[in-house]
Motif scaffolding. Structure first.
Motif, short mmCIF file in Angstrom:
data_model
loop_
_atom_site.label_atom_id
_atom_site.label_comp_id
_atom_site.label_asym_id
_atom_site.label_seq_id
_atom_site.Cartn_x
_atom_site.Cartn_y
_atom_site.Cartn_z
N LEU A 118 48.15 50.30 32.35
CA LEU A 118 48.29 49.25 33.37
C LEU A 118 46.99 48.47 33.54
CD1 LEU A 118 50.38 51.20 36.03
CD2 LEU A 118 51.17 49.31 34.60
N LEU A 119 45.86 49.16 33.55
CA LEU A 119 44.58 48.46 33.67
C LEU A 119 44.33 47.59 32.45
CD1 LEU A 119 42.34 51.30 35.15
CD2 LEU A 119 43.10 49.23 36.32
N PHE A 120 44.71 48.05 31.28
CA PHE A 120 44.54 47.27 30.05
C PHE A 120 45.34 45.98 30.09
CE2 PHE A 120 45.91 46.14 25.75
CZ PHE A 120 44.68 45.99 25.10
N PHE A 121 46.53 46.03 30.70
CA PHE A 121 47.39 44.85 30.76
C PHE A 121 47.18 44.03 32.04
CE2 PHE A 121 49.68 47.20 27.49
CZ PHE A 121 50.04 46.19 26.62
N GLY A 122 46.10 44.29 32.75
CA GLY A 122 45.71 43.40 33.85
C GLY A 122 46.14 43.80 35.23
N ALA A 123 46.45 45.07 35.47
CA ALA A 123 46.79 45.51 36.83
C ALA A 123 45.58 45.33 37.75
CB ALA A 123 47.26 46.96 36.82
N ASP A 124 45.83 44.85 38.94
CA ASP A 124 44.75 44.57 39.89
C ASP A 124 44.36 45.85 40.64
OD1 ASP A 124 42.94 43.54 41.63
OD2 ASP A 124 44.34 42.27 42.74
N PRO A 125 43.14 46.37 40.44
CA PRO A 125 42.73 47.61 41.11
C PRO A 125 42.32 47.41 42.56
CG PRO A 125 40.95 46.81 39.74
CD PRO A 125 42.09 45.86 39.53
N LEU A 126 42.26 46.17 43.04
CA LEU A 126 41.83 45.90 44.41
C LEU A 126 42.99 45.63 45.35
CD1 LEU A 126 38.75 43.58 43.72
CD2 LEU A 126 38.75 46.02 44.26
N THR A 127 44.22 45.71 44.85
CA THR A 127 45.39 45.48 45.69
C THR A 127 45.56 46.63 46.68
OG1 THR A 127 46.48 44.30 43.88
CG2 THR A 127 47.86 45.05 45.70
N LYS A 128 45.72 46.30 47.95
CA LYS A 128 45.90 47.31 48.99
C LYS A 128 47.38 47.63 49.15
CE LYS A 128 41.78 46.14 51.67
NZ LYS A 128 41.26 45.76 53.00
N GLY A 129 47.69 48.90 49.15
CA GLY A 129 49.07 49.34 49.31
C GLY A 129 49.31 49.97 50.65
N HIS A 130 50.11 51.01 50.68
CA HIS A 130 50.45 51.69 51.92
C HIS A 130 49.19 52.25 52.59
CE1 HIS A 130 52.87 53.86 54.76
NE2 HIS A 130 52.40 55.03 54.38
N GLU A 131 49.08 52.02 53.90
CA GLU A 131 47.93 52.42 54.72
C GLU A 131 46.64 51.75 54.27
OE1 GLU A 131 47.71 56.66 54.64
OE2 GLU A 131 49.42 56.92 55.99
N GLY A 132 46.75 50.64 53.55
CA GLY A 132 45.56 49.91 53.14
C GLY A 132 44.78 50.58 52.03
N LEU A 133 45.41 51.47 51.28
CA LEU A 133 44.72 52.21 50.21
C LEU A 133 44.77 51.43 48.91
CD1 LEU A 133 46.05 55.83 50.87
CD2 LEU A 133 43.88 54.84 51.63
N ILE A 134 43.65 51.39 48.22
CA ILE A 134 43.61 50.84 46.87
C ILE A 134 43.78 51.99 45.89
CG2 ILE A 134 42.16 48.90 47.57
CD1 ILE A 134 39.76 50.37 46.44
N PRO A 135 44.08 51.71 44.61
CA PRO A 135 44.29 52.80 43.65
C PRO A 135 43.13 53.79 43.58
CG PRO A 135 45.08 50.75 42.74
CD PRO A 135 44.43 50.40 44.04
N PHE A 136 41.88 53.32 43.70
CA PHE A 136 40.73 54.24 43.68
C PHE A 136 40.83 55.24 44.84
CE2 PHE A 136 36.47 55.35 45.18
CZ PHE A 136 35.95 55.93 44.03
N ASP A 137 41.25 54.78 46.02
CA ASP A 137 41.40 55.68 47.16
C ASP A 137 42.42 56.77 46.87
OD1 ASP A 137 39.64 53.99 48.41
OD2 ASP A 137 41.17 52.89 49.52
#
Length: 534
Positions: free
Chosen positions: A210-229
Motif C-alpha cells: 500500500l505504501l508503494f502504491f501511494g497510500a497516505d500515512p498521515l490520514t487520520k482514522g478512528h479516534e484520530g489515529l494515523i497508521p503509525f499510531d
C-alpha cells in the motif's frame, strides 16, 4: 416525510395484493371449469408464457449450480435471463463463484453486456462475493477476472463490506487492486483507509504494498489515529520503523499523541530517541489527558526518568490539570513514581495534581486493592502533598477498618462536609455539631445503628435502635443499665464544656487540643469515642 412515504408504500402494496388475489381467484375458477391443464393454458396464454419462463429459470439455476456448461448455453438465449436469481437473491455469477464452477463463470463473463454489478439481498456484487470467500486460488481467479473485466471497485465504498475490507489479508489481491487503479486511500464506514486496516491486522507485506502504491500515512482514522499510531499500539516493530520513514522527517510538521509516545517509551523502542531530536523545533504534542497520566505512571522508574529528562516541560504543562484518582495496582508502585516526579523538580505540579484527586474514587480503589498498613502509608504520603479529604472518605475508612490509626490521622485533617452519611457512629466522632435528634426521624438511612449502644444508654437511644434494627438488638438493650453510667455522663458533660469553652468548630481543632491535654490516654480514648463503654 418518512412516515408519509411508508404509508404510500403500504397503500400500494394493499392494492397490488388485492389485484393479485382477484386474478388468482379468477384463474382458479377457470381451472375448476376446465377439464384439463392444456385447456386452461389455451384460455390464458399469458399464464402459459409465464409458466414456461419460470420453468426455464429453474432449469438454468440447476445447470449453473451443477456446472453444466452445455445446458447453460442452451438455456441462456435471452438477456432477460441474465438477471435470474435463486431464493437467496444470488445471481448466476455469484452462484458460479460460490460453487467454484469456473467453466460456467468464464462463459458468463464472455457474454456481451452481461451485468457485473447485480447485487444479492445483502447488496453485494459478484466481486464482493469472490473476495469475501477467503481468497484461495479459486476465489482469487474469480476476483482477478472480474477486475480485468471492469467490475466496479468502489461499490459500497462507505460501508464496511468493501473490496478492500475483504482483501486486506491477501497481498496478491491488494496488489491486483492497486495495479488496476483502485483508490488506495478510500474510506469505509469506520473512517479508516486500507492502510489503517492492514496495520490493525499486522500484515507487514500488505502495508509495504500500500505504501508503494501511494497510500497516505498521515490520514487520520478512528479516534484520530494515523497508521503509525496503530503500529505502535499493535507493538509491531517492523511497521513502526517503516511508517516512521514515511510519516516523520526533518521537513514535516506533525502532531503525535502522548499515549503513543509513552507506548514507544514503554516498549523500549529506538524510535523514542529519534523523537527527542525533532521535538524542540519541528513537532507539537497533543494535550495529555487523564488516561495518558496513568500510562506515564505505569512506566518503570528508569524509563520514567528518561521521559522526564526529555519532556519535563511538557509534563509540567499538563500535570496540574490531571489527578491521581485511577486504579492503583500493587505492581505499579505509584508512590515511587510520584517521588520520581518530585525529584525531577515537579513538586508544585504534583501538589496541584493531588489536590485535584477525587478521594472518593481513590479510597474505593485503595481499600479494595491493598491492606490496611499500605493504605495508611499511601494516604499519609498524599496528605503530605495536600490531599483534600471529604466526609465520605472517613465513612469508608471507618467502615473498612473501624477506629484505626488511619482514621485517627484523618480526624486531624481538614475535612469537607457533604452530609451524605451512612455510618452513625463516625458521624458522632468527627462532626461536633451532630445531634442525635436531627437523625432519629430517618433511622433507615443509616447502617450499623446498633453500634450506638456501645457508647450510649438511655431510653431515647434504645427506642431509636429498636426502630432501626428490630428484634436483633433487644437482647443487648435488656442487658444494659436503665440509666446512663457515670462515665457516659462525665464524658458528655466534658465534651460539651470543652467545645464551648474553646469555641471549637472542627474535628481537627478538637482532636488536636485533646492530644495536648495532660490526662491519661484511657480518658482521651473515652472522650473521643475510641473506647467503648458498654
Amino acid at each position: 416525510m418518512y412516515k408519509t412515504f411508508k404509508i404510500k408504500c403500504f397503500i400500494k402494496r394493499v392494492f397490488y395484493l388485492t389485484y393479485r388475489f382477484k386474478r388468482d381467484d379468477l384463474f382458479l375458477d377457470d381451472y375448476k371449469r376446465c377439464d384439463n391443464y392444456e385447456t386452461l393454458l389455451r384460455e390464458h396464454p399469458q399464464t402459459r408464457i409465464q409458466s414456461e419462463l419460470d420453468e426455464k429459470r429453474k432449469r438454468l439455476l440447476i445447470a449453473v449450480t451443477h456446472n453444466d456448461i452445455q445446458q447453460v448455453k442452451a438455456l441462456l438465449d435471452s438477456p432477460r435471463l441474465y438477471k435470474v436469481t435463486d431464493r437467496n437473491g444470488e445471481n448466476l455469477l455469484q452462484i458460479a463463484i460460490i460453487r467454484n464452477n469456473a467453466a460456467v463463470f468464464d462463459y458468463l463473463l464472455s457474454l456481451e453486456d452481461f451485468p457485473l454489478e447485480l447485487v444479492n439481498s445483502d447488496k453485494e456484487t459478484a466481486l464482493i462475493t469472490a473476495v469475501s470467500g477467503g481468497l484461495d486460488d479459486n476465489d482469487y481467479y474469480f476476483a482477478e477476472q472480474l477486475v480485468k473485466k471492469g467490475a466496479n471497485l468502489r461499490h459500497m465504498e462507505y460501508l464496511t463490506r468493501t473490496v478492500w475490507y475483504y482483501s486486506i489479508k491477501n497481498p496478491r489481491m491488494i496488489k491486483l487492486l492497486a495495479e488496476t487503479g483502485a483508490d488506495v486511500n478510500t474510506w469505509h464506514r469506520h473512517f479508516e483507509t486500507p492502510l489503517h486496516m492492514a496495520c490493525r491486522y499486522s500484515n507487514d507485506e500488505v502495508v509495504s504494498i500500500l505504501l508503494f502504491f501511494g497510500a497516505d500515512p498521515l490520514t487520520k482514522g478512528h479516534e484520530g489515529l494515523i497508521p503509525f499510531d496503530i503500529a505502535v499500539l499493535q507493538k509491531n516493530r517492523f511497521q513502526q520503523k517503516l511508517l516512521f520513514k514515511y510519516t516523520f522527517d526533518a521537513f514535516s510538521q506533525f502532531k503525535i499523541k502522548w499515549r503513543i509516545l509513552l507506548k514507544l517509551a514503554r516498549q523500549q523502542s529506538s524510535l523514542f530517541e529519534k523523537f527527542d531530536q525533532l521535538v524542540m523545533d519541528r513537532s507539537t504534542y497533543s494535550m495529555m489527558e487523564q488516561g495518558e497520566l496513568e500510562e506515564l505512571l505505569q512506566l518503570d522508574s528508569k524509563t520514567l526518568k528518561k521521559v522526564l529528562t526529555k519532556f519535563k516541560n511538557v509534563v509540567r504543562w499538563f500535570l496540574p490539570s490531571c489527578s491521581f484518582h485511577f486504579w492503583w495496582k500493587k505492581e505499579d508502585n505509584i508512590l515511587e513514581k510520584i517521588e520520581v516526579l518530585v525529584k525531577c523538580g515537579l513538586e508544585d505540579e504534583v501538589i496541584k495534581c493531588v489536590q485535584n484527586t477525587n478521594t472518593t474514587l481513590l479510597f474505593h480503589f485503595l481499600l479494595k486493592e491493598f491492606d490496611e498498613p499500605t493504605v495508611t502509608a499511601i494516604t499519609c504520603y498524599l496528605l503530605s502533598y495536600d490531599l483534600r479529604l471529604t466526609e465520605h472518605d472517613l465513612q469508608d475508612v471507618y467502615e473498612a477498618y473501624g477506629y484505626c490509626e488511619l482514621f485517627k490521622i484523618m480526624l486531624h485533617m481538614d475535612v469537607q462536609m457533604e452530609m451524605k452519611r451512612q455510618q452513625m457512629v463516625p458521624s458522632f466522632i468527627y462532626d461536633l455539631t451532630w445531634d442525635f435528634k436531627t437523625c432519629r426521624r430517618k433511622p433507615y438511612c443509616f447502617v450499623n445503628v446498633e453500634h450506638l449502644l456501645y457508647y450510649f444508654s438511655n431510653s431515647e437511644i434504645n427506642d431509636f435502635c429498636r426502630m432501626a434494627c428490630g428484634d436483633k438488638v433487644s437482647e443487648k438493650i435488656n442487658r444494659m443499665p436503665q440509666v446512663p453510667s457515670l462515665v457516659e455522663i462525665t464524658r458528655n458533660a466534658f465534651r460539651k464544656h470543652f467545645i464551648h469553652r474553646y469555641k471549637i468548630k472542627t474535628a481537627k481543632q478538637f482532636f488536636s487540643l485533646i492530644n495536648g491535654l495532660c490526662i491519661n490516654d484511657v480518658y482521651k480514648k473515652i472522650i473521643t469515642y475510641e473506647k467503648k463503654i458498654y
